[in-house]
Design a protein around this motif. Structure first.
Motif, mmCIF file in Angstrom:
data_model
loop_
_atom_site.group_PDB
_atom_site.id
_atom_site.type_symbol
_atom_site.label_atom_id
_atom_site.label_comp_id
_atom_site.label_asym_id
_atom_site.label_seq_id
_atom_site.Cartn_x
_atom_site.Cartn_y
_atom_site.Cartn_z
ATOM 1 N N THR A 1 -14.332 10.751 12.403
ATOM 2 C CA THR A 1 -13.066 10.958 13.115
ATOM 3 C C THR A 1 -12.283 9.656 13.207
ATOM 4 O O THR A 1 -11.067 9.622 12.954
ATOM 5 N N GLU A 2 -12.967 8.573 13.559
ATOM 6 C CA GLU A 2 -12.304 7.276 13.665
ATOM 7 C C GLU A 2 -11.839 6.771 12.303
ATOM 8 O O GLU A 2 -10.770 6.143 12.198
ATOM 9 N N MET A 3 -12.607 7.039 11.259
ATOM 10 C CA MET A 3 -12.212 6.634 9.919
ATOM 11 C C MET A 3 -10.882 7.272 9.535
ATOM 12 O O MET A 3 -9.963 6.590 9.059
ATOM 13 N N VAL A 4 -10.761 8.577 9.743
ATOM 14 C CA VAL A 4 -9.511 9.269 9.398
ATOM 15 C C VAL A 4 -8.372 8.756 10.270
ATOM 16 O O VAL A 4 -7.249 8.526 9.781
ATOM 17 N N ARG A 5 -8.632 8.546 11.556
ATOM 18 C CA ARG A 5 -7.597 8.014 12.455
ATOM 19 C C ARG A 5 -7.103 6.661 11.954
ATOM 20 O O ARG A 5 -5.889 6.398 11.932
ATOM 21 N N LYS A 6 -8.036 5.790 11.569
ATOM 22 C CA LYS A 6 -7.663 4.452 11.095
ATOM 23 C C LYS A 6 -6.853 4.520 9.805
ATOM 24 O O LYS A 6 -5.866 3.791 9.631
ATOM 25 N N VAL A 7 -7.264 5.386 8.896
ATOM 26 C CA VAL A 7 -6.538 5.526 7.627
ATOM 27 C C VAL A 7 -5.099 5.956 7.884
ATOM 28 O O VAL A 7 -4.155 5.413 7.300
ATOM 29 N N VAL A 8 -4.919 6.918 8.777
ATOM 30 C CA VAL A 8 -3.569 7.398 9.074
ATOM 31 C C VAL A 8 -2.753 6.303 9.771
ATOM 32 O O VAL A 8 -1.558 6.125 9.496
ATOM 33 N N ALA A 9 -3.413 5.541 10.652
ATOM 34 C CA ALA A 9 -2.713 4.441 11.320
ATOM 35 C C ALA A 9 -2.294 3.370 10.315
ATOM 36 O O ALA A 9 -1.191 2.809 10.402
ATOM 37 N N ASP A 10 -3.166 3.089 9.349
ATOM 38 C CA ASP A 10 -2.884 2.055 8.348
ATOM 39 C C ASP A 10 -1.881 2.515 7.295
ATOM 40 O O ASP A 10 -1.029 1.740 6.850
ATOM 41 N N GLN A 11 -2.006 3.774 6.900
ATOM 42 C CA GLN A 11 -1.264 4.253 5.736
ATOM 43 C C GLN A 11 -0.113 5.214 6.073
ATOM 44 O O GLN A 11 0.758 5.437 5.236
ATOM 45 N N GLY A 12 -0.175 5.815 7.239
ATOM 46 C CA GLY A 12 0.886 6.728 7.637
ATOM 47 C C GLY A 12 0.576 8.198 7.443
ATOM 48 O O GLY A 12 1.186 9.063 8.070
ATOM 49 N N ALA A 13 -0.377 8.502 6.571
ATOM 50 C CA ALA A 13 -0.735 9.907 6.300
ATOM 51 C C ALA A 13 -2.037 9.933 5.512
ATOM 52 O O ALA A 13 -2.525 8.902 5.040
#
Length: 257
Positions: free
Chosen positions: A68-80
């Motif tokens: 869950t945190e991995m996906v959250r971080k990716v979206v925070a870093d990349q936007g989507a």
């Protein structure tokens, strides 16, 4: 711009997939476990040379909170998050009579539970975003043709095949396609380990087990990670928009189904 997340991407097939998707024009997020953090950062630096935006996320895919945190971080870093490649996996070579329950659980935790968690969290994010997405999982030739001494690995990859079909049915209404790739014998560290242990179990010299199994490849050579990456490139592209629920072999012609 589309963003692809590839798990288990510090080396091997995952790294080749990340490189190919970067070359295809996707921004890239790569994952591996904390023990492989140096390797992951080195891969990220290599990928940045392609000119794409590249981020990293450490996580054990068998742990729900970390995924869950991995996906959250990716979206925070990349936007989507537009493409999820659930590539992380492990192999063990053990006879069923000698296998401990803990070893069975470890293989299932990474190869089956980990793919489920990555599929689920990616789908939640894609549904929230709208616009669909591509979810791609790592199965194997053993999802169609199990190998002796790899029974738990074979069972986990057959499970990925079934999970991929079920997820495709449930998420089609959201415009999400779900497919899997099924490599055969690939020249990676994982297959070096399999060869070593198979040779020991079968009374062969190191390298002979790999040679024995490779003799059945119609195209006459062991696969390289880039062969698999080419298939994933297709599954991540608009060209595969009308394909879902499929587990596609990329084995050079070992198994014909």
């Amino acid at each position: 711009m589309t963003t692809a997340l590839i798990t288990g991407a510090g080396r091997g097939i995952g790294k080749a997939i990340a490189r190919r998707l970067a070359e295809d024009g996707h921004d890239i997020a790569i994952n591996d476990i904390a023990a492989n953090s140096d390797m992951l950062e080195q891969t990220a630096e290599e990928l940045r040379a392609t000119g794409r935006k590249v981020s990293t996320a450490l996580a054990d895919v068998s742990k729900p909170d970390e995924v869950t945190e991995m996906v959250r971080k990716v979206v925070a870093d990349q936007g989507a998050l537009n493409i999820m490649v659930a590539n992380a996996g492990i192999a063990r070579v053990t006879s069923l009579l000698e296998m401990e329950a803990d070893e069975w659980d470890q293989v299932m935790a990474v190869n089956m539970r980990g793919v489920f968690l990555c599929y689920r969290e990616a789908a939640k994010q894609m549904i929230a975003q709208g616009g669909g997405g591509k979810i791609i999982g790592a199965a194997s030739i053993v999802a169609y043709r199990p190998f002796a001494l790899l029974s738990h690995y074979s069972a986990s990859k057959l499970g990925v095949r079934g999970l991929t079909q079920g997820a495709a049915m449930e998420w089609a209404k959201h415009g999400i396609t779900v497919n899997a790739y099924c490599p055969g014998i690939v020249g990676t560290d994982m297959w070096d380990l399999i060869d070593e242990k198979l040779a020991r179990e079968e009374g062969l010299q190191r390298g002979e087990a790999l040679k024995k199994y490779s003799e059945s490849i119609a195209l006459g050579r062991v696969s390289v990670p880039e062969d698999v990456a080419k298939l994933v490139s297709y599954l991540a592209s608009p060209d595969s928009d009308y394909m879902t629920g499929q587990s596609i072999m990329i084995d050079g012609g070992i198994q014909f189904s």
